[in-house]
Write a protein that holds these residues in place. Structure first.
Motif, PDB file in Angstrom:
ATOM      1  N   UNK A  97       1.224  17.268   7.416  1.00 63.60           N
ATOM      2  CA  UNK A  97       0.160  18.273   7.307  1.00 63.60           C
ATOM      3  C   UNK A  97      -1.118  17.669   6.734  1.00 63.60           C
ATOM      4  N   UNK A  98      -0.985  16.663   5.880  1.00 62.04           N
ATOM      5  CA  UNK A  98      -2.164  16.024   5.273  1.00 62.04           C
ATOM      6  C   UNK A  98      -1.783  14.605   4.855  1.00 62.04           C
ATOM      7  N   UNK A  99      -2.612  13.647   5.256  1.00 58.78           N
ATOM      8  CA  UNK A  99      -2.338  12.246   4.948  1.00 58.78           C
ATOM      9  C   UNK A  99      -3.161  11.763   3.748  1.00 58.78           C
ATOM     10  N   UNK A 100      -2.692  10.655   3.178  1.00 56.36           N
ATOM     11  CA  UNK A 100      -3.418   9.974   2.090  1.00 56.36           C
ATOM     12  C   UNK A 100      -3.804  10.928   0.966  1.00 56.36           C
ATOM     13  N   UNK A 108       6.330   9.191   1.363  1.00 54.52           N
ATOM     14  CA  UNK A 108       5.760   8.241   2.315  1.00 54.52           C
ATOM     15  C   UNK A 108       5.825   8.802   3.735  1.00 54.52           C
ATOM     16  N   UNK A 109       4.823   8.423   4.553  1.00 50.83           N
ATOM     17  CA  UNK A 109       4.790   8.882   5.943  1.00 50.83           C
ATOM     18  C   UNK A 109       6.109   8.601   6.654  1.00 50.83           C
ATOM     19  N   UNK A 110       6.611   7.362   6.451  1.00 46.92           N
ATOM     20  CA  UNK A 110       7.825   6.946   7.154  1.00 46.92           C
ATOM     21  C   UNK A 110       9.023   7.798   6.741  1.00 46.92           C
ATOM     22  N   UNK A 114       0.848  -1.202   0.000  1.00 49.69           N
ATOM     23  CA  UNK A 114       0.000   0.000   0.000  1.00 49.69           C
ATOM     24  C   UNK A 114       0.877   1.244   0.000  1.00 49.69           C
ATOM     25  N   UNK A 115       0.556   2.187  -0.854  1.00 51.23           N
ATOM     26  CA  UNK A 115       1.358   3.403  -0.973  1.00 51.23           C
ATOM     27  C   UNK A 115       0.636   4.523  -0.237  1.00 51.23           C
ATOM     28  N   UNK A 116       1.125   4.856   0.938  1.00 50.18           N
ATOM     29  CA  UNK A 116       0.535   5.931   1.738  1.00 50.18           C
ATOM     30  C   UNK A 116       1.404   7.168   1.595  1.00 50.18           C
ATOM     31  N   UNK A 117       0.939   8.122   0.798  1.00 51.23           N
ATOM     32  CA  UNK A 117       1.693   9.349   0.551  1.00 51.23           C
ATOM     33  C   UNK A 117       1.060  10.511   1.302  1.00 51.23           C
ATOM     34  N   UNK A 118       1.897  11.350   1.867  1.00 53.58           N
ATOM     35  CA  UNK A 118       1.413  12.472   2.672  1.00 53.58           C
ATOM     36  C   UNK A 118       2.166  13.741   2.311  1.00 53.58           C
TER      37      UNK A 118
END
Length: 564
Positions: A167-170, A155-157, A85-89
């Motif tokens: 500041x903003x997720x997903x 990515x969050x990490x 899963x690609x969680x970009x923020x």
């Protein structure tokens, strides 16, 4: 895996490709390369044991054509996949920074592509700065004191590791990336595999692609992915295929051999890129399936469901595993027993199914059987009937008829089983319970009863089998062939079909009454009335139906004429 294993990646620590490689082997040493080309060059040179390369994203599509990707690799195989899963923020440098005050966005080119919709909607006028080394670029922003007006997409990490605030997720939802793991040795079969193939440049030929795909479809091999492009040097077509199964499977190897020898006519025109455990891009709800009934048809379906990756259990009168013990352990219970005992079996075991599970009946009689299932199970149990119109001798279900009777309680499990039938090429018809039984009177019960009655008539009139061929027209040969089919297979199967209740019985009774009427008219030489009867029948059948079926009959006649 050995702790000394080295995996090459083209992304910094904490990036998505870094995470994918770590999931493949947590003990491996990871070596970073600036881009995919240098990574593949290092793999080809033997500097690393394995390489992790992004090949597909659910939002972006293919990351790089497999033709060009593997053109750089002469030795080695595609051996595994990691679906991540690609969680970009959106990251900012200070906790008080507001997105609307940003004037520049930092990020890697691939991340910008995934976030294109978000950037266009949120920052239509912002400046984008694409960087290869994100950590170095962030350090440079800090050194220049430009933190207030700069944001970072990743990515969050990665953002957290660089000391940024989220500041903003997903910002790119529903995004998943598939990473190919390249290794030195071909992966061994697991029982749930896929094989990647690519052709060399192919000469032009009408229908070539259709013939290649048909070789897999005719063997019941599902094609998971396909793409094509022209070879840059020759401008001839190349085809990439990803198919279910392992190259060591007889069906897959046989298809490749036939393509090279018969369809293309060139040895070694198909290159094996690799084999790997199959991954599912679409979410699955069913994990395990249990059969009540261990006959040939149950075994036929069980084999194919296991090949789809489901855990399959078999229970019946002769098995150590009893239905009572199996039912709590599975998501879906399939009842596949003789028609005459299906309803009783459902009444016996239906109450054992808990809410949130499904009961699917593989049966030829619908109305009374489905009602028994609905009465015997609680309201939280899904219920559906599937009538497969083929037997266990069939090599595949492609182009075979399957009737699906859904109920008000058919849900996600039932839909997933129906999708399994569709995937393997079954021609699915949706009926109500009553309509199914009525049509099965035409499709099964009546033809079977006629075949049995015809054989009885031959015996009563001392007509031998040898005499039949010499006195048949092509038209009269059809019922003779049907009679032979019924009497050369399991008599219990056809006895069960003739014993079906419900609306199918009305068809046989109407036929018997109409046969008596026609016989009486013929005995009384009512030629004009018989002609009118046939003409009226033709109007009901419609001109289009008669024309199409007559063309089919002529095609069959060419084969049957050799028998007369």
């Amino acid at each position: 895996m050995s702790a000394m294993l080295t995996i090459g990646i083209s992304g910094p620590p904490h990036s998505h490709v870094w995470q994918a490689a770590s999931l493949h082997d947590p003990a491996a040493a990871l070596k970073v390369y600036p881009h995919t080309s240098s990574l593949l060059a290092a793999f080809a040179a033997g500097e690393i044991d394995r390489a992790a390369v992004p090949v597909y994203n659910t939002r972006e599509g293919g990351k790089k054509a497999q033709f060009r990707l593997f053109a750089q690799i002469k030795d080695g195989w595609w051996i595994d996949n990691i679906m991540l899963p690609v969680s970009l923020s959106l990251g900012v440098f200070t906790p008080n920074s507001q997105p609307e005050t940003l004037k520049t966005l930092l990020g890697r080119r691939a991340v910008f592509r995934l976030c294109e919709e978000y950037i266009s909607a949120t920052f239509p006028e912002i400046a984008l700065t694409s960087v290869a080394d994100l950590s170095a670029a962030i350090a440079e922003v800090r050194a220049q004191g430009k933190e207030q007006f700069c944001g970072v997409l990743d990515a969050d990490e990665m953002l957290t590791a660089c000391g940024l605030h989220i500041a903003e997720r997903e910002v790119a939802p529903h995004s998943r990336t598939r990473y190919a793991i390249l290794g030195r040795e071909l992966a061994k079969p697991t029982g749930y595999d896929a094989t990647a193939l690519v052709t060399g440049p192919l000469d032009d030929r009408v229908g070539l692609l259709v013939d290649i795909l048909g070789e897999f479809a005719g063997r019941g091999i599902n094609i998971l992915d396909m793409s094509s492009e022209n070879d840059p040097q020759t401008q001839k077509l190349q085809i990439y295929l990803e198919v279910e199964g392992h190259i060591e499977d007889q069906t897959v190897a046989g298809a490749v051999a036939q393509i090279e020898e018969r369809i293309v006519g060139q040895k070694n025109i198909v290159r094996l890129l690799g084999c790997f455990p199959r991954i599912d891009m679409r979410p699955r709800h069913i994990r395990s399936i249990g059969f009540i009934g261990t006959g040939d048809m149950s075994a036929w379906f069980a084999e194919r469901l296991e090949n789809e990756g489901y855990r399959v259990f078999m229970s019946g009168r002769s098995t150590e595993l009893r239905p009572e013990a199996m039912i709590p352990e599975v998501d879906v219970v399939l009842v596949c027993v003789p028609i005459s005992v299906t309803a009783d079996t459902v009444r016996q075991y239906g109450p054992l199914l808990a809410d949130g599970k499904a009961l699917i009946l593989l049966a030829g009689e619908s109305e009374s059987t489905l009602q028994a299932a609905l009465d015997a199970t609680s309201s939280g149990v899904e219920v559906m009937l599937v009538h497969n119109l083929w037997g266990p001798q069939a090599a595949a279900m492609k182009n075979k008829n399957a009737v699906v009777v859904r109920t008000r309680r058919s849900g996600k499990f039932c839909s997933e089983f129906e999708a399994f039938l569709y995937k393997h090429g079954a021609s699915i018809q949706h009926d109500s319970a009553v309509r199914h039984d009525l049509l099965m009177g035409i499709g099964q019960k009546l033809p079977t009863a006629v075949s049995v009655a015809l054989a009885m008539t031959l015996a009563q009139n001392s007509i031998t089998a040898d005499e039949i061929a010499g006195h048949c027209t092509l038209t009269s040969l059809y019922p003779i062939l049907a009679m032979a089919r019924v009497h050369s297979q399991n008599p219990r199967t056809y006895a069960e079909i003739m014993s079906m209740r419900g609306a199918s019985g009305q068809i046989v009774r109407d036929f018997a009454a109409n046969l008596e009427r026609v016989t009486t008219m013929a005995d009384n030489k009512m030629i004009r009335e018989l002609c009118s009867l046939i003409e009226d029948n033709s109007k009901h059948l419609t001109t289009a139906f008669l024309r199409n079926r007559m063309e089919q009959a002529k095609a069959v006649d060419k084969v049957l004429s050799a028998m007369l």
